[in-house]
Design an enzyme around this catalytic site. Structure first.
Site, PDB file in Angstrom:
ATOM      1  CG  ASP A 157     -16.067   8.096  20.085  1.00 36.60           C
ATOM      2  OD1 ASP A 157     -17.383   7.660  20.179  1.00 36.60           O
ATOM      3  OD2 ASP A 157     -14.990   7.820  20.805  1.00 36.60           O
ATOM      4  CD  GLU A 190     -24.984   5.306  16.516  1.00 34.77           C
ATOM      5  OE1 GLU A 190     -24.677   4.070  16.793  1.00 34.77           O
ATOM      6  OE2 GLU A 190     -26.000   5.661  16.752  1.00 34.77           O
ATOM      7  CD1 TRP A 191     -20.411   4.646  21.829  1.00 38.76           C
ATOM      8  CD2 TRP A 191     -21.734   6.575  22.112  1.00 38.76           C
ATOM      9  NE1 TRP A 191     -19.507   5.708  21.967  1.00 38.76           N
ATOM     10  CE2 TRP A 191     -20.436   6.839  21.951  1.00 38.76           C
ATOM     11  CE3 TRP A 191     -22.750   7.376  22.135  1.00 38.76           C
ATOM     12  CZ2 TRP A 191     -20.072   8.327  22.205  1.00 38.76           C
ATOM     13  CZ3 TRP A 191     -22.492   8.586  22.797  1.00 38.76           C
ATOM     14  CH2 TRP A 191     -20.946   8.963  22.631  1.00 38.76           C
ATOM     15  N   GLY A 192     -24.826   2.629  19.036  1.00 38.63           N
ATOM     16  CA  GLY A 192     -26.114   1.959  18.770  1.00 38.63           C
ATOM     17  C   GLY A 192     -27.171   2.788  19.084  1.00 38.63           C
ATOM     18  CG  ASN A 194     -28.592   7.956  16.614  1.00 36.54           C
ATOM     19  OD1 ASN A 194     -29.781   8.681  16.858  1.00 36.54           O
ATOM     20  ND2 ASN A 194     -27.450   8.290  17.207  1.00 36.54           N
ATOM     21  CG  ASP A 212     -17.100   2.800  25.532  1.00 29.29           C
ATOM     22  OD1 ASP A 212     -17.874   2.889  24.319  1.00 29.29           O
ATOM     23  OD2 ASP A 212     -16.268   3.775  25.945  1.00 29.29           O
TER      24      ASP A 212
HETATM   25  C1  GLA Z   1     -16.085   6.296  23.231  1.00 34.04           C
HETATM   26  C2  GLA Z   1     -15.716   5.124  22.588  1.00 34.04           C
HETATM   27  C3  GLA Z   1     -14.544   4.259  23.010  1.00 34.04           C
HETATM   28  C4  GLA Z   1     -13.432   5.166  23.003  1.00 34.04           C
HETATM   29  C5  GLA Z   1     -13.477   6.456  23.655  1.00 34.04           C
HETATM   30  C6  GLA Z   1     -12.215   7.347  23.526  1.00 34.04           C
HETATM   31  O1  GLA Z   1     -16.290   6.026  24.587  1.00 34.04           O
HETATM   32  O2  GLA Z   1     -16.850   4.340  22.541  1.00 34.04           O
HETATM   33  O3  GLA Z   1     -14.504   3.182  22.319  1.00 34.04           O
HETATM   34  O4  GLA Z   1     -13.045   5.540  21.581  1.00 34.04           O
HETATM   35  O5  GLA Z   1     -14.544   7.146  23.385  1.00 34.04           O
HETATM   36  O6  GLA Z   1     -12.530   8.762  24.361  1.00 34.04           O
END
Ligand code: GLA
Length: 406
Positions: A157, A190-192, A194, A212
């Site tokens: 993460d 890293e949620w996109g 970068n 998320d």
């Molecule tokens: C981030 C991730 C989630 C999950 C949480 C855990 O938000 O994107 O998928 O792993 O952390 O804290």
């Protein structure tokens, strides 16, 4: 004299081969892992940090009995919160002693003894998002610990990373994993932020593309999104996915309470069209038969897992409806008609409009996958195929598979 010129020739051949192969792109991650999108179960969407070894074992036992294991769900991933609040006095990462009293090696052994693979979550920063110890500065020792526990999959993460460079940071952990010598799938999370689709291929096996997911169709909160918003964000990313390197639109919410049955079915279908990793995110111990049947539908899963490894793409986006298509091996195609409206849709399918099918083959067998119905054969070159009208419930899908007739 002769042997020295042989040596020169040998060196010349080796150097030429190295130079020749470089541009072909023999990448570090051509390691045989994740040739199809990884499948499994992840604890986060339903349980958050409230996880313990009893839950993990019960989940595994249920997945064996309910057909999920046979359907291909393989990785059991412990998300955030498995760790003790602090490292031990030697700086070693350790599990929470109350919730995981048997330790991680024993849990890994249990997971393997049942024919599954072991996945774990941690974070590239100083602390995880839920405030457990992160991996920053500990990458190599942590990777060795994970390997010694038998870990097969790591979701890494991006919380509490300050100004760190994402690509370099994930590369460090990738190198640490590689140094263990154990094959470990590396999931970049890293949620996109970068554009990981531009560099993730050489660093890990999959990368999250958005914030998320939450269990609703199209709601939105500060860091989280309903699955329809996540789906919309995948448009254009299809070019970056392939065997060993996948876009990850997040774990599934299929079966969770904020979705209707139709929304769960459509979510599952579209994740398969996207060649997305299929990580169940529900409580499999308490799911309805309808949800189980969605999650273990082998024909739909085969679309996700198709060996060609092509991510599907959006072919049409109109108010209230959209069409997604995925090219499959053996010149087959999956076509998904999605009602994005709140009212039922009478979808008129004019075969002639399915231009993707035009080319090498003229005739296709058509199968309505969810309704398990063969619909006969169409000749795509002829104009006289009868149009087909199908009612699609709100937020539901019609999924057709086209197989060429030779
Ligand atoms: C981030 C991730 C989630 C999950 C949480 C855990 O938000 O994107 O998928 O792993 O952390 O804290």
């Amino acid at each position: 004299m002769k042997s020295s010129s042989n040596k020169k020739l040998f060196c010349f051949i080796i150097i030429s081969l190295v130079l020749l192969l470089q541009p072909i792109g023999l990448k570090a991650l051509d390691d045989g892992l994740a040739r199809t999108p990884p499948m499994g179960w992840n604890s986060w969407n339903t349980f958050g940090v409230n996880i313990d070894e009893k839950l993990i074992k019960e989940t595994i036992d249920v997945m064996i009995k309910n057909g999920m294991k046979d359907a291909g769900y393989e990785y059991i991933v412990l998300d955030d919160g498995w760790e003790a609040k602090e490292r031990d006095k030697n700086g070693k990462i350790i599990p929470d002693p109350k919730r995981f009293p048997s330790g991680m090696k024993a849990l890994g052994d249990y997971i393997h003894s049942k024919g599954f693979k072991f996945g774990i979550h941690n974070d590239a920063g100083n602390r995880t998002c839920a405030d457990y110890p992160g991996g920053r500065g500990h990458e190599f020792e942590d990777a060795r610990a994970y390997a010694s526990w038998g870990v097969d999959y790591i979701k890494y993460d991006w919380c509490n990373t300050g100004t760190a460079n994402a690509e370099e940071t994930f590369k460090t952990m990738g190198a640490a994993l590689k140094a263990t010598g154990r094959p470990i799938v590396f999931s970049i999370c890293e949620w996109g932020s970068n554009e990981p689709w531009l560099w993730g291929k050489d660093v890990g096996h999959l990368w999250r593309t958005t914030g998320d997911i939450i269990d609703c169709y199209d709601c939105q909160a500060v860091y989280s999104l309903g699955w329809k918003h996540i789906l919309d964000a995948q448009v254009g990313l299809e070019q970056y996915a392939g065997p060993g390197h996948w876009n990850d639109p997040d774990m599934m919410e299929v079966g969770n309470k904020g979705l209707t049955l139709a929304e769960s079915r459509a979510h599952f279908t579209l994740w398969c069209i996207l060649a997305a990793p299929l990580m169940a995110g529900n409580d499999v111990r308490n799911m309805s038969d309808e949800i189980r049947d969605i999650m273990i539908n082998k024909e739909v899963i085969a679309i996700d897992q198709d060996p060609l490894g092509k991510q599907g793409y959006q072919m049409m986006d109109h108010p209230g409806k959209e069409i997604w298509v995925k090219e499959l091996s053996k010149n087959q195609w999956a076509v998904c008609f999605h009602n994005t409206d709140k009212v039922p849709l009478k979808m008129k399918i004019t075969w002639d409009h399915l231009w993707i099918l035009k080319g090498k083959y003229s005739k296709y067998k058509v199968r309505d996958i969810w309704n398990k119905k063969d619909m006969g054969t169409i000749d795509i070159q002829k104009q006289d195929n009868e149009d087909f009208v199908k009612e699609i419930a709100p937020h539901d899908v019609l999924l057709l598979k086209f197989t060429p007739v030779k």
